[in-house]
Scaffold this motif. Structure first.
Motif, PDB file in Angstrom:
ATOM      1  N   ALA A   1      -2.718 -16.313  32.836  1.00  0.00           N
ATOM      2  CA  ALA A   1      -1.571 -17.211  32.713  1.00  0.00           C
ATOM      3  C   ALA A   1      -0.679 -16.717  31.583  1.00  0.00           C
ATOM      4  CB  ALA A   1      -2.032 -18.636  32.433  1.00  0.00           C
TER       5      ALA A   1
ATOM      6  N   THR B   1       4.195 -22.272  33.562  1.00  0.00           N
ATOM      7  CA  THR B   1       3.383 -21.070  33.401  1.00  0.00           C
ATOM      8  C   THR B   1       3.479 -20.141  34.616  1.00  0.00           C
ATOM      9  OG1 THR B   1       1.158 -20.323  32.764  1.00  0.00           O
ATOM     10  CG2 THR B   1       1.292 -22.014  34.443  1.00  0.00           C
TER      11      THR B   1
ATOM     12  N   LEU C   1       1.138 -18.118  36.648  1.00  0.00           N
ATOM     13  CA  LEU C   1      -0.304 -18.061  36.860  1.00  0.00           C
ATOM     14  C   LEU C   1      -0.601 -17.079  37.985  1.00  0.00           C
ATOM     15  CD1 LEU C   1      -2.999 -19.416  35.937  1.00  0.00           C
ATOM     16  CD2 LEU C   1      -2.710 -20.984  37.854  1.00  0.00           C
TER      17      LEU C   1
ATOM     18  N   TYR D   1      -4.560 -26.275  35.068  1.00  0.00           N
ATOM     19  CA  TYR D   1      -3.796 -25.541  34.055  1.00  0.00           C
ATOM     20  C   TYR D   1      -2.297 -25.731  34.286  1.00  0.00           C
ATOM     21  CZ  TYR D   1      -2.587 -21.814  30.802  1.00  0.00           C
ATOM     22  OH  TYR D   1      -2.061 -21.104  29.741  1.00  0.00           O
ATOM     23  N   GLN D   2      -1.858 -25.678  35.536  1.00  0.00           N
ATOM     24  CA  GLN D   2      -0.429 -25.821  35.827  1.00  0.00           C
ATOM     25  C   GLN D   2       0.073 -27.223  35.521  1.00  0.00           C
ATOM     26  OE1 GLN D   2      -0.906 -24.238  39.881  1.00  0.00           O
ATOM     27  NE2 GLN D   2       0.707 -22.774  39.412  1.00  0.00           N
TER      28      GLN D   2
ATOM     29  N   HIS E   1       0.642 -27.017  31.853  1.00  0.00           N
ATOM     30  CA  HIS E   1       1.691 -26.063  31.484  1.00  0.00           C
ATOM     31  C   HIS E   1       2.544 -25.798  32.724  1.00  0.00           C
ATOM     32  CE1 HIS E   1      -0.517 -25.381  27.743  1.00  0.00           C
ATOM     33  NE2 HIS E   1      -1.597 -25.138  28.461  1.00  0.00           N
TER      34      HIS E   1
ATOM     35  N   TRP F   1      10.628 -16.411  33.994  1.00  0.00           N
ATOM     36  CA  TRP F   1       9.535 -15.441  33.944  1.00  0.00           C
ATOM     37  C   TRP F   1      10.057 -14.024  33.706  1.00  0.00           C
ATOM     38  CZ3 TRP F   1       6.922 -17.579  39.007  1.00  0.00           C
ATOM     39  CH2 TRP F   1       6.317 -18.807  38.718  1.00  0.00           C
TER      40      TRP F   1
ATOM     41  N   TRP G   1      10.486 -13.561  30.091  1.00  0.00           N
ATOM     42  CA  TRP G   1       9.194 -13.406  29.410  1.00  0.00           C
ATOM     43  C   TRP G   1       8.640 -11.996  29.614  1.00  0.00           C
ATOM     44  CZ3 TRP G   1       6.321 -18.487  31.244  1.00  0.00           C
ATOM     45  CH2 TRP G   1       6.924 -19.586  30.643  1.00  0.00           C
TER      46      TRP G   1
ATOM     47  N   ARG H   1       2.658 -17.888  29.411  1.00  0.00           N
ATOM     48  CA  ARG H   1       3.490 -19.042  29.091  1.00  0.00           C
ATOM     49  C   ARG H   1       4.119 -18.837  27.722  1.00  0.00           C
ATOM     50  NH1 ARG H   1       0.512 -22.418  25.564  1.00  0.00           N
ATOM     51  NH2 ARG H   1      -1.706 -21.802  25.435  1.00  0.00           N
ATOM     52  N   GLU H   2       5.045 -19.717  27.389  1.00  0.00           N
ATOM     53  CA  GLU H   2       5.702 -19.654  26.088  1.00  0.00           C
ATOM     54  C   GLU H   2       5.552 -20.999  25.383  1.00  0.00           C
ATOM     55  OE1 GLU H   2       9.880 -17.840  24.575  1.00  0.00           O
ATOM     56  OE2 GLU H   2      10.049 -19.623  25.823  1.00  0.00           O
ATOM     57  N   GLU H   3       5.259 -20.933  24.118  1.00  0.00           N
ATOM     58  CA  GLU H   3       5.120 -22.152  23.316  1.00  0.00           C
ATOM     59  C   GLU H   3       5.731 -21.910  21.945  1.00  0.00           C
ATOM     60  OE1 GLU H   3       1.510 -24.809  21.411  1.00  0.00           O
ATOM     61  OE2 GLU H   3       1.220 -23.956  23.418  1.00  0.00           O
TER      62      GLU H   3
END
Length: 284
Positions: free
Chosen positions: A117, A90, A92, A83-84, A87, A204, A207, A119-121
């Protein structure tokens, strides 16, 4: 590493993870993966920072490793790396607090394979919940019954997270405040990772400030889920299958030894061979 057993705490101190890596590595003798003790030690170091005291649960009372738990634990860490890699920025985290697991509907099981997780998209925050399942026998696929059970667990966890993050905090459901605090505790703890750069921590922080603000926002974060099947002994391509679309999308992602080999090296963040990121997609 710390481990709590009833009212007793066990503390294990070691200079590094090499001796433990040497002890655990035979659990993968029936696989076709190429890695040395230093690769395994680096993976265990990742795990120590992700799940706290989980490493001590890998050793039985007789001092020998529990093969099933070792494979499950390392499979979860490889799924985290997978996953990392997709992304890189992220946040996690794993939930290793029993109180947090209770409020977030994760149960009390010792096998900590639950990952969150953040994250920003494209300006939108996303929270993905992942349940990882590793095959017990090399060469076999993770079967449908295991996948179905994991899907239910992911769906229930997503429902708890949705309750923890109401669009309008002024009209939150009764269980929202404690779940909100538990989720906040989990993510803030993840920000303390020794592997995080100051730039990532600053990112982070922004976020989390947005995620837990008191402002009305719809949606506060887009929720989704993964059941990740780690299939040792197989060399099939990476595939993603849609398990359910509503109320949140949950995908089944199968990763086998071709992808796992890329993730085992100590330089796993650098990227794999050309074309390794291609994914086969299917819908059910």
């Amino acid at each position: 590493q710390r481990k709590r057993e009833h009212n007793r705490q066990v503390l294990l101190c070691a200079a590094d993870y090499r001796r433990l890596a040497e002890l655990l590595r035979p659990a993968f003798d029936d696989c076709n993966l190429r890695f040395d003790n230093d690769d395994m030690a680096a993976l265990l170091e990742d795990g120590a920072h992700l799940v706290g005291g989980g490493i001590l649960d890998l050793i039985n009372a007789n001092g020998l490793p529990d093969t099933k738990r070792v494979r499950g634990f390392c499979g979860m860490l490889l799924a985290a790396r997978d996953y990392q890699r997709r992304h890189p920025q992220t946040l996690l985290v794993s939930v290793d607090s029993e109180l947090a697991r209770l409020w977030l509907r994760l149960g009390r099981q010792r096998e900590r394979c639950d990952l969150f997780a953040l994250r920003e998209e494209k300006g939108q925050l996303h929270i993905d919940c992942m349940e990882v399942k590793t095959n017990v026998e090399g060469g076999e696929s993770v079967d449908g019954g295991v996948v179905e059970g994991a899907k239910v667990q992911v769906a229930e966890t997503l429902a708890a997270i949705e309750s923890a993050l109401p669009d309008d905090p002024a009209h939150e459901p009764p269980l929202s405040p404690p779940r909100n605090e538990m989720l906040k505790e989990v993510f803030v703890s993840g920000c303390r990772s020794r592997f995080a750069s100051p730039e990532l921590r600053d990112l982070w922080y922004g976020w989390l400030s947005e995620l837990f603000s008191t402002a009305v926002k719809n949606p506060r974060a887009k929720l989704g889920g993964y059941v990740v099947a780690v299939e040792l002994g197989n060399n099939t391509p990476v595939t993603e299958t849609v398990l359910v679309e509503e109320p949140q999308r949950i995908l089944l992602r199968r990763i086998a030894e071709g992808r796992l080999q890329e993730l085992l090296g100590r330089n796993w963040r650098a990227g794999g061979p050309k074309g390794s990121g291609q994914i086969g997609r299917a819908h059910v």
